[in-house]
Design a protein around this motif. Structure first.
Motif, mmCIF file in Angstrom:
data_model
loop_
_atom_site.group_PDB
_atom_site.id
_atom_site.type_symbol
_atom_site.label_atom_id
_atom_site.label_comp_id
_atom_site.label_asym_id
_atom_site.label_seq_id
_atom_site.Cartn_x
_atom_site.Cartn_y
_atom_site.Cartn_z
ATOM 1 N N SER A 86 12.695 41.899 -69.579
ATOM 2 C CA SER A 86 11.610 41.031 -70.017
ATOM 3 C C SER A 86 11.151 40.224 -68.807
ATOM 4 N N ILE A 87 10.030 39.544 -68.929
ATOM 5 C CA ILE A 87 9.596 38.681 -67.825
ATOM 6 C C ILE A 87 10.583 37.535 -67.650
ATOM 7 N N VAL A 88 11.027 36.959 -68.783
ATOM 8 C CA VAL A 88 11.968 35.832 -68.739
ATOM 9 C C VAL A 88 13.240 36.218 -69.482
ATOM 10 N N GLY A 89 14.371 35.958 -68.876
ATOM 11 C CA GLY A 89 15.665 36.245 -69.492
ATOM 12 C C GLY A 89 16.758 36.090 -68.458
ATOM 13 N N PRO A 90 18.015 36.228 -68.854
ATOM 14 C CA PRO A 90 19.108 36.182 -67.871
ATOM 15 C C PRO A 90 18.941 37.306 -66.849
ATOM 16 N N ARG A 91 19.209 37.013 -65.584
ATOM 17 C CA ARG A 91 19.073 38.035 -64.555
ATOM 18 C C ARG A 91 20.133 39.122 -64.748
ATOM 19 N N PRO A 92 19.762 40.400 -64.584
ATOM 20 C CA PRO A 92 20.728 41.492 -64.775
ATOM 21 C C PRO A 92 21.714 41.580 -63.620
ATOM 22 N N GLU A 93 22.931 41.992 -63.928
ATOM 23 C CA GLU A 93 23.966 42.098 -62.896
ATOM 24 C C GLU A 93 24.554 43.503 -62.905
ATOM 25 N N ARG A 94 25.277 43.828 -61.829
ATOM 26 C CA ARG A 94 25.895 45.143 -61.695
ATOM 27 C C ARG A 94 27.143 45.242 -62.577
ATOM 28 N N PRO A 95 27.446 46.452 -63.065
ATOM 29 C CA PRO A 95 28.562 46.610 -64.024
ATOM 30 C C PRO A 95 29.888 46.054 -63.531
ATOM 31 N N GLU A 113 33.999 41.672 -63.993
ATOM 32 C CA GLU A 113 34.768 40.630 -63.290
ATOM 33 C C GLU A 113 34.431 39.244 -63.828
ATOM 34 N N PHE A 114 33.149 38.937 -63.963
ATOM 35 C CA PHE A 114 32.743 37.601 -64.401
ATOM 36 C C PHE A 114 33.081 37.367 -65.865
ATOM 37 N N SER A 115 33.029 38.414 -66.701
ATOM 38 C CA SER A 115 33.389 38.253 -68.112
ATOM 39 C C SER A 115 34.864 37.899 -68.268
#
Length: 473
Positions: free
Chosen positions: A390-399, A404-406
């Motif tokens: 979408s134009i606005v939303g959380p930035r996508p990250e690599r799998p 790791e962050f989860s």
């Protein structure tokens, strides 16, 4: 058990194709369950009352249409057609009278400002008063009929209570004794239930909440208090939210909690009704339509700019000029993200595992310029057209980094309840590049919880302002 629900470290692993199918099935059920009979009857009663009132005062067709649009619009915005537990005409009467008075004042002002003749103004005012006289007794009958259907016909939502402490046990007992509130308890979810919970005719579950919602076809989840030390109530709320359930929360210090716009009452217990998931609201379709329109226009207008950037990359470091990278989108679905390449190609592709290229010698002058101005992100307009973003939303990250962050940061996985975006709330607050992941997760979850079209507009305006200021520095 409650402690097994989507733990942070395994959230991504547990939501694959089967999880997406589960979400889809529950979403379809949720759409059907949202057709609330009492709300439909209240709308029908008001429509008939408007028609009867307009006929009684012999209002002409134009005045009748304006009367109907104003009355129904004001009453809808006052949330008189909402889903509710407490079907009390007296409790709803002040709100109903206030909305009718507001419509009366609006119609009077419009009549005066447009220079209507006194007879038409008087007819419209009389119609509003007639609407109140006709409509209120009918609303009283609708509420009484709704309570009767819940008690006699069992027209109640199947409900799971998360937390089997004293409050949870009291809530279930109240639901069983008073079915007129429209909740039929079917299960507790708690790793340390109070002994009294076993005496109630509901299940004590030994499974995660998401599976329980699907298996028991629950439409409502009530979050109460638990004795468990590690009771992840927020995780439970997000799980219920994500599966389309009505989510009610017993607030802290509930004994002192006053009524408000989002407060339900189950006898003496206040319950905070959480808003439905953004993707289930009609406004979300407006957001998607605007995404497609704006992305298409921007892509067409910026094609020359993209071409010049691609030519500069080609001259500096050769092909390819478009960089493709796997990112994680909504519901953990992977997709290919497109960017203009800003880093020279090396012998080893470390793009999936290297966090930042700040200070990397492979970034030349063209690459630095593209990254500083965010021009390298322009091909993501194609991702927006495709529906990946979408134009606005959380930035996508690599799998790899999502996993790791989860595992490290609370509720990082919850960012994937909505599509990822070209820009986001975290980014306009300076969280770009090598910055706090925990802060990003908090901003992203705040965005989802408070989403509105206006919030998207604000983020876009702040993004434009940041880009302009960055170019001047």
């Amino acid at each position: 058990m409650l402690t097994e629900m989507w733990p942070a470290g395994t959230a991504t692993a547990k939501r694959g194709p089967a999880r997406r199918g589960l979400v889809h099935r529950v979403a379809v059920t949720d759409v059907l369950s949202r057709v609330n009979a009492v709300a439909v009857l209240l709308v029908a009663v008001d429509v008939l009352a408007v028609a009867a009132a307009a006929t009684a005062v012999s209002a002409h067709r134009g005045a009748a249409l304006v009367l109907a649009a104003t009355l129904l619009g004001v009453r809808a915005s006052s949330r008189l057609y909402r889903r509710r537990l407490w079907l009390s005409w007296l409790h709803d009467l002040p709100r109903s009278v206030a909305s009718t008075m507001t419509a009366f004042a609006l119609l009077t002002c419009v009549a005066l400002l447009t220079g209507q003749d006194p007879a038409t103004t008087t007819a419209v005012q009389s119609a509003v008063l007639a609407f109140a006289v006709i409509g209120e007794p009918a609303r009283l009958a609708v509420f009484a009929f709704g309570r009767w259907c819940r008690r006699r016909l069992g027209r109640c939502d199947r409900t799971i209570v998360v937390g089997a402490g004293k409050v949870g046990v009291d809530l279930v007992g109240t639901m069983l004794r008073h079915p007129e509130f429209g909740l039929r308890p079917v299960a507790f979810v708690d790793s340390e239930p109070q002994p009294d919970a076993a005496s109630l005719p509901v299940e004590l579950l030994d499974e995660d909440l998401s599976t329980a919602i699907t298996r028991l076809r629950a439409g409502t989840v009530v979050l109460a208090f638990s004795h468990a030390r590690d009771s992840p109530v927020v995780d439970a709320a997000i799980a219920a939210h994500r599966l389309g359930c009505t989510t009610l929360v017993v607030p802290r210090m509930f004994e002192l909690h006053e009524d408000g716009p989002h407060i339900e009452r189950l006898r003496s217990y206040p319950l905070v009704r959480l808003r439905s998931a953004p993707t289930s609201r009609p406004a979300w379709w407006v957001k998607r339509g605007l995404d497609v329109l704006l992305a298409a226009v921007a892509l067409a207008a910026l094609l020359p700019v993209i071409a010049l950037c691609a030519l500069a990359v080609l001259v500096e470091s050769g092909r390819p000029v478009i960089f493709r990278q796997v990112r994680v989108g909504m519901d953990d679905r992977p997709f290919l993200l497109y960017k203009i390449r800003s880093v020279r190609i090396g012998d080893v592709d470390d793009s999936q595992s290297r966090w930042s290229v700040a200070g990397d010698a492979r970034v030349g002058p063209v690459g630095r310029f593209l990254r500083r101005t965010s021009l390298d992100e322009l091909p993501q307009l194609w991702n927006i057209l495709r529906g990946d973003m979408s134009i606005v939303g959380p930035r996508p990250e690599r799998p790899a980094f999502v996993r790791e962050f989860s595992a490290i940061h609370d509720l990082y996985w919850a960012r994937h309840r909505v599509p990822t975006g070209l820009t986001g709330l975290a980014q306009v607050h300076g969280l770009r590049g090598d910055t706090s992941i925990a802060d990003r997760a908090r901003y992203d979850n705040y965005y989802i919880a408070n989403w509105s079209l206006w919030l998207d507009v604000k983020i876009v305006l702040l993004t434009v302002g940041e880009l302009v200021c960055r170019r001047k520095r």
